[in-house]
Design a protein around this motif. Structure first.
Motif, PDB file in Angstrom:
ATOM      1  N   SER A  20       0.485  -0.992  -0.011  1.00 43.50           N
ATOM      2  CA  SER A  20      -0.022   0.116   0.243  1.00 43.50           C
ATOM      3  C   SER A  20       1.085   1.169  -0.074  1.00 43.50           C
ATOM      4  CB  SER A  20      -0.924  -0.216   1.655  1.00 43.50           C
ATOM      5  OG  SER A  20      -0.272  -0.092   2.118  1.00 43.50           O
ATOM      6  N   VAL A  21       0.015   2.692  -0.602  1.00 49.42           N
ATOM      7  CA  VAL A  21       1.370   3.954  -0.929  1.00 49.42           C
ATOM      8  C   VAL A  21       0.233   4.814  -0.494  1.00 49.42           C
ATOM      9  CG1 VAL A  21       2.291   4.811  -2.390  1.00 49.42           C
ATOM     10  CG2 VAL A  21       2.577   2.044  -2.741  1.00 49.42           C
ATOM     11  N   THR A  22       0.427   5.556  -0.098  1.00 49.99           N
ATOM     12  CA  THR A  22       0.032   7.052   0.217  1.00 49.99           C
ATOM     13  C   THR A  22       0.770   8.634  -0.571  1.00 49.99           C
ATOM     14  OG1 THR A  22      -1.462   6.272   2.761  1.00 49.99           O
ATOM     15  CG2 THR A  22      -0.817   8.667   1.908  1.00 49.99           C
ATOM     16  N   VAL A  23      -0.062   9.183  -0.699  1.00 50.19           N
ATOM     17  CA  VAL A  23       0.311  10.175  -1.582  1.00 50.19           C
ATOM     18  C   VAL A  23      -0.157  11.318  -1.399  1.00 50.19           C
ATOM     19  CG1 VAL A  23       0.973  10.934  -3.340  1.00 50.19           C
ATOM     20  CG2 VAL A  23       1.222   9.044  -3.911  1.00 50.19           C
ATOM     21  N   ILE A  24       0.983  12.427  -0.715  1.00 43.95           N
ATOM     22  CA  ILE A  24       0.123  13.603   0.198  1.00 43.95           C
ATOM     23  C   ILE A  24       0.612  14.805  -1.073  1.00 43.95           C
ATOM     24  CG2 ILE A  24       0.202  15.233   2.219  1.00 43.95           C
ATOM     25  CD1 ILE A  24       1.714  12.975   3.439  1.00 43.95           C
ATOM     26  N   SER A  25      -0.089  16.153  -1.153  1.00 46.85           N
ATOM     27  CA  SER A  25      -0.051  16.692  -1.897  1.00 46.85           C
ATOM     28  C   SER A  25      -0.165  17.618  -2.039  1.00 46.85           C
ATOM     29  CB  SER A  25      -0.547  15.886  -3.573  1.00 46.85           C
ATOM     30  OG  SER A  25      -0.595  15.145  -3.812  1.00 46.85           O
TER      31      SER A  25
ATOM     32  N   SER B 183       5.076  12.464   8.628  1.00 44.93           N
ATOM     33  CA  SER B 183       5.407  12.383   9.868  1.00 44.93           C
ATOM     34  C   SER B 183       4.974  11.096  10.467  1.00 44.93           C
ATOM     35  CB  SER B 183       5.919  13.480  10.769  1.00 44.93           C
ATOM     36  OG  SER B 183       6.763  13.335   9.959  1.00 44.93           O
ATOM     37  N   HIS B 184       3.245  12.044  10.654  1.00 37.22           N
ATOM     38  CA  HIS B 184       2.395  11.140  11.851  1.00 37.22           C
ATOM     39  C   HIS B 184       1.960   9.450  10.889  1.00 37.22           C
ATOM     40  CE1 HIS B 184       1.130  14.555  14.669  1.00 37.22           C
ATOM     41  NE2 HIS B 184       0.971  15.211  13.745  1.00 37.22           N
ATOM     42  N   LEU B 185       1.753   9.787   9.475  1.00 37.21           N
ATOM     43  CA  LEU B 185       1.258   8.452   9.075  1.00 37.21           C
ATOM     44  C   LEU B 185       2.512   7.834   9.007  1.00 37.21           C
ATOM     45  CD1 LEU B 185      -0.696   9.968   5.268  1.00 37.21           C
ATOM     46  CD2 LEU B 185      -1.256   9.414   7.864  1.00 37.21           C
ATOM     47  N   LYS B 186       3.716   7.573   8.940  1.00 34.08           N
ATOM     48  CA  LYS B 186       4.770   6.841   9.566  1.00 34.08           C
ATOM     49  C   LYS B 186       4.888   6.653  10.493  1.00 34.08           C
ATOM     50  CE  LYS B 186       8.346   8.716   5.481  1.00 34.08           C
ATOM     51  NZ  LYS B 186       8.939   9.370   5.248  1.00 34.08           N
ATOM     52  N   GLN B 187       4.130   6.847  11.408  1.00 31.29           N
ATOM     53  CA  GLN B 187       4.818   6.504  12.702  1.00 31.29           C
ATOM     54  C   GLN B 187       3.421   5.562  12.883  1.00 31.29           C
ATOM     55  OE1 GLN B 187       4.432   9.095  15.853  1.00 31.29           O
ATOM     56  NE2 GLN B 187       5.831  10.726  14.560  1.00 31.29           N
ATOM     57  N   HIS B 188       1.943   6.179  11.927  1.00 31.54           N
ATOM     58  CA  HIS B 188       0.953   5.051  12.593  1.00 31.54           C
ATOM     59  C   HIS B 188       0.684   3.910  11.879  1.00 31.54           C
ATOM     60  CE1 HIS B 188      -3.530   3.415  12.915  1.00 31.54           C
ATOM     61  NE2 HIS B 188      -3.580   4.187  11.672  1.00 31.54           N
ATOM     62  N   ASP B 189       1.630   4.364  10.821  1.00 32.69           N
ATOM     63  CA  ASP B 189       1.634   2.320   9.605  1.00 32.69           C
ATOM     64  C   ASP B 189       3.356   2.051   9.148  1.00 32.69           C
ATOM     65  OD1 ASP B 189       1.529   0.334   7.783  1.00 32.69           O
ATOM     66  OD2 ASP B 189      -0.071   0.626   7.509  1.00 32.69           O
ATOM     67  N   LYS B 190       4.227   1.995   9.349  1.00 37.27           N
ATOM     68  CA  LYS B 190       5.814   1.609   9.098  1.00 37.27           C
ATOM     69  C   LYS B 190       5.781   1.027   7.731  1.00 37.27           C
ATOM     70  CE  LYS B 190       6.910   2.840  14.220  1.00 37.27           C
ATOM     71  NZ  LYS B 190       8.111   3.951  14.046  1.00 37.27           N
ATOM     72  N   HIS B 191       4.986   0.284   7.365  1.00 39.39           N
ATOM     73  CA  HIS B 191       4.787  -0.706   6.721  1.00 39.39           C
ATOM     74  C   HIS B 191       4.662  -0.293   5.712  1.00 39.39           C
ATOM     75  CE1 HIS B 191       6.154  -4.189   8.796  1.00 39.39           C
ATOM     76  NE2 HIS B 191       4.977  -3.344  10.454  1.00 39.39           N
TER      77      HIS B 191
ATOM     78  N   LEU C 178      -5.888  16.776  10.336  1.00 37.98           N
ATOM     79  CA  LEU C 178      -4.426  16.689  10.635  1.00 37.98           C
ATOM     80  C   LEU C 178      -4.335  15.955  12.135  1.00 37.98           C
ATOM     81  CD1 LEU C 178      -1.235  19.277   9.682  1.00 37.98           C
ATOM     82  CD2 LEU C 178      -0.943  17.223   9.848  1.00 37.98           C
ATOM     83  N   ALA C 179      -5.590  16.566  12.534  1.00 36.03           N
ATOM     84  CA  ALA C 179      -5.819  16.009  14.355  1.00 36.03           C
ATOM     85  C   ALA C 179      -6.699  14.950  13.995  1.00 36.03           C
ATOM     86  CB  ALA C 179      -7.205  17.359  14.192  1.00 36.03           C
TER      87      ALA C 179
END
Length: 229
Positions: A46-51, A67-75, A222-223
């Motif tokens: 799975s991939v998440t793209v932020i724009s 940063s938030h998303l990387k902490q939530h799902d490291k894979h 973000l919240a």
């Protein structure tokens, strides 16, 4: 007669043609950094793209969300798109965004085990959502795409004012739009036809938010992400 009627008409046509060529010029080379994934031994599923949006960068709220998303799902692979150089003009931002989205989709198709993609776009970044979804689905319909729109601007190419409203979410398997009804940016204060809408207008007071309405969906999202950690 010529100077009174035909000359103004000819001038209008020429100016319009020049403007259209400027906006839709098809030979722009987009230099967008993207992680090398095709040769990776551990390709993500799975991939998440932020724009980010118009006249913004990937170093502010987008970096924080990354940063938030990387902490939530490291894979999961999180990609925070750096397209600041192509998002500095209101007339060309949407066209550039859609084309860049298509380019990113080409990169994603190199991930053999890819099953799902989430695209999160603010304002003009919504057109990256659209282009990426269109490109990815045309290559592999089996990949699930979720589009998250944060106050997406609707104007395409400075001409088609309702394009985003009529097309955002169309190709995605799931689409959600966070919006503020007090937003003055065209199309950002309503729900696209093919997207589920979340009206957060009345929540600003409870969150203590006093900034621009067009930025409010960013901070609300973000919240939401922070609470899930």
């Amino acid at each position: 007669m010529f100077f009174a009627f035909y000359l103004p008409l000819l001038s209008f046509v020429l100016v319009t043609l020049v403007l259209l060529v400027y906006i839709f010029w098809p030979f722009t080379h987009y230099n967008i950094p993207f992680p090398e994934v095709s040769n990776s031994a551990h390709q993500p599923h799975s991939v998440t793209v932020i724009s980010h949006g118009l006249k913004d960068s990937n170093r502010g709220w987008a970096k924080q969300l990354e940063s938030h998303l990387k902490q939530h799902d490291k894979h999961e692979l999180i990609v925070n798109i750096d397209w600041e150089d192509y998002a500095d003009n209101a007339l060309t931002c949407s066209v550039n965004g859609r084309r860049i989205g298509t380019k990113i989709a080409e990169k994603l198709t190199q991930i053999d085990q890819l099953t799902s993609v989430k695209v999160i776009g603010h304002s003009c970044g919504g057109f990256i959502n659209l282009g990426l979804c269109e490109g990815l689905k045309s290559a592999n319909e089996q990949v699930k795409v979720k589009s998250v729109y944060l106050a997406p601007v609707s104007v395409y190419g400075g001409i088609f004012w309702n394009y985003g409203t009529q097309n955002f979410g169309r190709c995605a398997d799931e689409s959600i739009t966070y919006y503020d009804r007090e937003d003055k940016v065209p199309g950002s204060n309503k729900v696209p036809v093919y997207s589920e809408g979340v009206d957060i207008t009345q929540l600003k007071e409870s969150f203590g938010y006093q900034g621009p309405s067009h930025q409010w969906p960013i901070y609300y999202f973000l919240a939401l992400v922070s609470r899930k950690e």
